[in-house]
Scaffold this motif. Structure first.
Motif, PDB file in Angstrom:
ATOM      1  N   ALA A  88      11.154 -15.592  10.252  1.00 17.59           N
ATOM      2  CA  ALA A  88      10.686 -16.346   9.089  1.00 17.59           C
ATOM      3  C   ALA A  88       9.275 -15.924   8.696  1.00 17.59           C
ATOM      4  O   ALA A  88       8.405 -15.734   9.545  1.00 17.59           O
ATOM      5  CB  ALA A  88      10.727 -17.844   9.388  1.00 17.59           C
ATOM      6  N   GLY A  89       9.054 -15.788   7.403  1.00 18.84           N
ATOM      7  CA  GLY A  89       7.743 -15.422   6.901  1.00 18.84           C
ATOM      8  C   GLY A  89       7.834 -15.078   5.429  1.00 18.84           C
ATOM      9  O   GLY A  89       8.917 -14.978   4.866  1.00 18.84           O
ATOM     10  N   TYR A  90       6.672 -14.911   4.803  1.00 19.01           N
ATOM     11  CA  TYR A  90       6.674 -14.517   3.398  1.00 19.01           C
ATOM     12  C   TYR A  90       5.452 -13.655   3.110  1.00 19.01           C
ATOM     13  O   TYR A  90       4.464 -13.650   3.850  1.00 19.01           O
ATOM     14  CB  TYR A  90       6.707 -15.735   2.470  1.00 19.01           C
ATOM     15  N   GLY A  91       5.535 -12.893   2.034  1.00 17.58           N
ATOM     16  CA  GLY A  91       4.447 -12.024   1.636  1.00 17.58           C
ATOM     17  C   GLY A  91       3.483 -12.723   0.702  1.00 17.58           C
ATOM     18  O   GLY A  91       3.897 -13.503  -0.163  1.00 17.58           O
ATOM     19  N   GLN A  92       2.213 -12.448   0.858  1.00 15.64           N
ATOM     20  CA  GLN A  92       1.186 -12.984  -0.027  1.00 15.64           C
ATOM     21  C   GLN A  92       0.376 -11.824  -0.584  1.00 15.64           C
ATOM     22  O   GLN A  92      -0.334 -11.144   0.130  1.00 15.64           O
ATOM     23  CB  GLN A  92       0.263 -13.947   0.725  1.00 15.64           C
ATOM     24  N   ILE A  93       0.524 -11.599  -1.882  1.00 15.28           N
ATOM     25  CA  ILE A  93      -0.247 -10.560  -2.545  1.00 15.28           C
ATOM     26  C   ILE A  93      -1.611 -11.130  -2.931  1.00 15.28           C
ATOM     27  O   ILE A  93      -1.730 -12.297  -3.290  1.00 15.28           O
ATOM     28  CB  ILE A  93       0.480 -10.052  -3.802  1.00 15.28           C
ATOM     29  N   GLY A  94      -2.635 -10.290  -2.882  1.00 20.74           N
ATOM     30  CA  GLY A  94      -3.957 -10.720  -3.314  1.00 20.74           C
ATOM     31  C   GLY A  94      -5.054 -10.076  -2.493  1.00 20.74           C
ATOM     32  O   GLY A  94      -4.909  -9.891  -1.283  1.00 20.74           O
ATOM     33  N   PHE A 147      -3.694  -1.365   2.765  1.00 16.19           N
ATOM     34  CA  PHE A 147      -2.911  -1.495   1.534  1.00 16.19           C
ATOM     35  C   PHE A 147      -3.635  -2.474   0.618  1.00 16.19           C
ATOM     36  O   PHE A 147      -3.759  -3.665   0.950  1.00 16.19           O
ATOM     37  CB  PHE A 147      -1.499  -2.021   1.834  1.00 16.19           C
ATOM     38  N   ALA A 148      -4.112  -2.000  -0.511  1.00 19.07           N
ATOM     39  CA  ALA A 148      -4.819  -2.875  -1.446  1.00 19.07           C
ATOM     40  C   ALA A 148      -3.922  -4.032  -1.857  1.00 19.07           C
ATOM     41  O   ALA A 148      -2.739  -3.846  -2.135  1.00 19.07           O
ATOM     42  CB  ALA A 148      -5.258  -2.087  -2.684  1.00 19.07           C
ATOM     43  N   ALA A 149      -4.486  -5.237  -1.870  1.00 16.83           N
ATOM     44  CA  ALA A 149      -3.802  -6.473  -2.272  1.00 16.83           C
ATOM     45  C   ALA A 149      -2.906  -7.063  -1.192  1.00 16.83           C
ATOM     46  O   ALA A 149      -2.243  -8.070  -1.413  1.00 16.83           O
ATOM     47  CB  ALA A 149      -2.976  -6.283  -3.557  1.00 16.83           C
ATOM     48  N   TRP A 150      -2.897  -6.445  -0.010  1.00  9.90           N
ATOM     49  CA  TRP A 150      -2.044  -6.955   1.056  1.00  9.90           C
ATOM     50  C   TRP A 150      -2.836  -7.295   2.323  1.00  9.90           C
ATOM     51  O   TRP A 150      -2.264  -7.469   3.392  1.00  9.90           O
ATOM     52  CB  TRP A 150      -0.952  -5.927   1.396  1.00  9.90           C
ATOM     53  N   GLY A 151      -4.149  -7.399   2.207  1.00 14.09           N
ATOM     54  CA  GLY A 151      -4.993  -7.597   3.382  1.00 14.09           C
ATOM     55  C   GLY A 151      -4.701  -8.873   4.157  1.00 14.09           C
ATOM     56  O   GLY A 151      -4.650  -8.854   5.396  1.00 14.09           O
ATOM     57  N   ILE A 152      -4.533  -9.981   3.465  1.00 16.20           N
ATOM     58  CA  ILE A 152      -4.271 -11.251   4.155  1.00 16.20           C
ATOM     59  C   ILE A 152      -2.897 -11.225   4.811  1.00 16.20           C
ATOM     60  O   ILE A 152      -2.742 -11.601   5.982  1.00 16.20           O
ATOM     61  CB  ILE A 152      -4.393 -12.440   3.183  1.00 16.20           C
ATOM     62  N   ASP A 205     -10.817  -6.912 -12.162  1.00 16.71           N
ATOM     63  CA  ASP A 205     -11.606  -5.761 -11.708  1.00 16.71           C
ATOM     64  C   ASP A 205     -10.899  -4.963 -10.615  1.00 16.71           C
ATOM     65  O   ASP A 205     -11.138  -3.757 -10.466  1.00 16.71           O
ATOM     66  CB  ASP A 205     -12.963  -6.216 -11.169  1.00 16.71           C
ATOM     67  N   TYR A 206     -10.021  -5.618  -9.867  1.00 15.95           N
ATOM     68  CA  TYR A 206      -9.324  -4.938  -8.774  1.00 15.95           C
ATOM     69  C   TYR A 206      -8.111  -4.197  -9.330  1.00 15.95           C
ATOM     70  O   TYR A 206      -6.960  -4.647  -9.218  1.00 15.95           O
ATOM     71  CB  TYR A 206      -8.900  -5.939  -7.706  1.00 15.95           C
ATOM     72  N   LEU A 207      -8.374  -3.052  -9.929  1.00 18.84           N
ATOM     73  CA  LEU A 207      -7.323  -2.287 -10.603  1.00 18.84           C
ATOM     74  C   LEU A 207      -6.241  -1.816  -9.631  1.00 18.84           C
ATOM     75  O   LEU A 207      -5.050  -1.892  -9.928  1.00 18.84           O
ATOM     76  CB  LEU A 207      -7.932  -1.087 -11.326  1.00 18.84           C
ATOM     77  N   GLU A 208      -6.657  -1.308  -8.466  1.00 20.40           N
ATOM     78  CA  GLU A 208      -5.675  -0.805  -7.499  1.00 20.40           C
ATOM     79  C   GLU A 208      -4.777  -1.930  -7.004  1.00 20.40           C
ATOM     80  O   GLU A 208      -3.568  -1.741  -6.804  1.00 20.40           O
ATOM     81  CB  GLU A 208      -6.389  -0.132  -6.325  1.00 20.40           C
ATOM     82  N   ALA A 209      -5.355  -3.097  -6.816  1.00 23.03           N
ATOM     83  CA  ALA A 209      -4.574  -4.246  -6.363  1.00 23.03           C
ATOM     84  C   ALA A 209      -3.547  -4.663  -7.412  1.00 23.03           C
ATOM     85  O   ALA A 209      -2.398  -4.973  -7.089  1.00 23.03           O
ATOM     86  CB  ALA A 209      -5.498  -5.417  -6.033  1.00 23.03           C
ATOM     87  N   ARG A 210      -3.980  -4.666  -8.690  1.00 24.44           N
ATOM     88  CA  ARG A 210      -3.043  -5.045  -9.750  1.00 24.44           C
ATOM     89  C   ARG A 210      -1.922  -4.025  -9.881  1.00 24.44           C
ATOM     90  O   ARG A 210      -0.774  -4.371 -10.141  1.00 24.44           O
ATOM     91  CB  ARG A 210      -3.786  -5.172 -11.087  1.00 24.44           C
ATOM     92  N   GLN A 211      -2.270  -2.757  -9.707  1.00 26.40           N
ATOM     93  CA  GLN A 211      -1.245  -1.716  -9.770  1.00 26.40           C
ATOM     94  C   GLN A 211      -0.248  -1.873  -8.625  1.00 26.40           C
ATOM     95  O   GLN A 211       0.958  -1.716  -8.808  1.00 26.40           O
ATOM     96  CB  GLN A 211      -1.909  -0.335  -9.717  1.00 26.40           C
ATOM     97  N   SER A 212      -0.752  -2.191  -7.436  1.00 26.08           N
ATOM     98  CA  SER A 212       0.118  -2.397  -6.283  1.00 26.08           C
ATOM     99  C   SER A 212       1.029  -3.599  -6.511  1.00 26.08           C
ATOM    100  O   SER A 212       2.226  -3.556  -6.206  1.00 26.08           O
ATOM    101  CB  SER A 212      -0.722  -2.611  -5.022  1.00 26.08           C
TER     102      SER A 212
END
Length: 280
Positions: A88-94, A147-152, A205-212
């Motif tokens: 069990a788990g889920y992904g959190q982008i940001g 991985f940008a946007a996947w740190g947490i 401002d986080y362009l790479e994160a938004r692209q990911s």
């Protein structure tokens, strides 16, 4: 020859993704399965009604009492538990900056503390039986965090990796095997809107994160390279091994990404050895 019907699996997060694929395969192969999800309905709709071999359980894994009741029901129904899959788990982008304290803590509650709740409740039974196998499902993001946007999300899976390594040492004297699983990208529902959350307050401002984020939600979802059936085959085979691995990477992408990191760390370790060992 192994008597499959005597093998009881306890699988969390079983109404979708790898968990659902695993439960269906186990039942088809003759195993007994206790499966958890947030609602009984989701399990019944996907797998079927309760039977001699299948026990669907409605569980809030963040609530330890809910987990305790579910484990007790599974043991009452099947008389034992042999294999536990903390799926069990889920992904959190940001990005680190844009995710709120609430979003971060919620991801940890499910991915880390939920897994701990299940582990604490099943261990007394496995320890008493002097046998068993626990599979903790991390992610390749629990071994490589760049991985940008996947740190947490990655940090929750790194936490799973760290506690699992300690668990393996603690459980070994009782005959309990522990395997830490690092899946790469598999064609499951993990990237669907029900399984991965976007940040509530994104920062442009986080362009790479938004692209990911856009790539994962609109392009990668449904086009992952990994075949979930093959991943499940590996898990079942590992459950039969007398001395299974602690670290199990699943998928060619997981292999390549992890190998690159190992080489990079090894290179930096040697290149900066004089500083590392300067206190001698």
């Amino acid at each position: 020859m192994e008597n499959l019907k005597n093998k009881v699996w306890f699988v969390t997060g079983a109404s979708k993704g790898l968990g659902l694929t695993l439960v269906k395969r186990l039942l088809n192969d003759g195993y007994q399965v206790a499966a958890t999800s947030r609602t009984i309905k989701s399990l019944v709709n996907e797998v079927g009604e309760q039977s001699e071999n299948f026990l669907p359980l409605e569980v809030d894994i963040v609530n330890e009492q809910s987990v305790k009741i579910a484990v007790a029901k599974a043991i009452q129904h099947f008389k034992t538990i042999d294999v536990v899959v903390n799926n069990a788990g889920y992904g959190q982008i940001g990005t680190i900056e844009e995710l709120s304290n609430e979003e971060v803590r919620s991801n940890y509650d499910v991915n880390v503390f939920g897994l701990l709740n299940v582990t604490r409740q099943v261990l007394p039974h496995l320890r008493a039986n002097k046998s068993g196998h626990i599979f903790n499902i991390s992610s390749i993001g629990g071994f490589v965090g760049s991985f940008a946007a996947w740190g947490i999300y990655c940090s929750t899976k790194f936490a799973v990796a760290g506690l699992t390594e300690a668990l393996a040492v603690e459980a070994k004297p009782f005959g309990v095997n522990v395997t830490l699983v690092y899946p790469g990208y598999f064609r499951t529902s993990f990237l669907s809107k029900d399984s991965v959350l976007a940040p509530k307050n994104p920062i442009d401002d986080y362009l790479e994160a938004r692209q990911s984020q856009t790539a994962h939600q609109n392009e990668i979802d449904g086009n992952q390279p990994g075949d979930p059936d093959k991943a499940i085959n590996v898990l079942i085979e590992m459950s039969k091994e007398q001395n299974p691995p602690l670290h199990l990477f699943l998928g060619q992408d997981a292999y390549d990404i992890s190998k690159n990191k190992l080489e990079e760390v090894s290179s930096q370790l040697e290149n900066w050895k004089n500083y590392t060992c300067a206190n001698r």
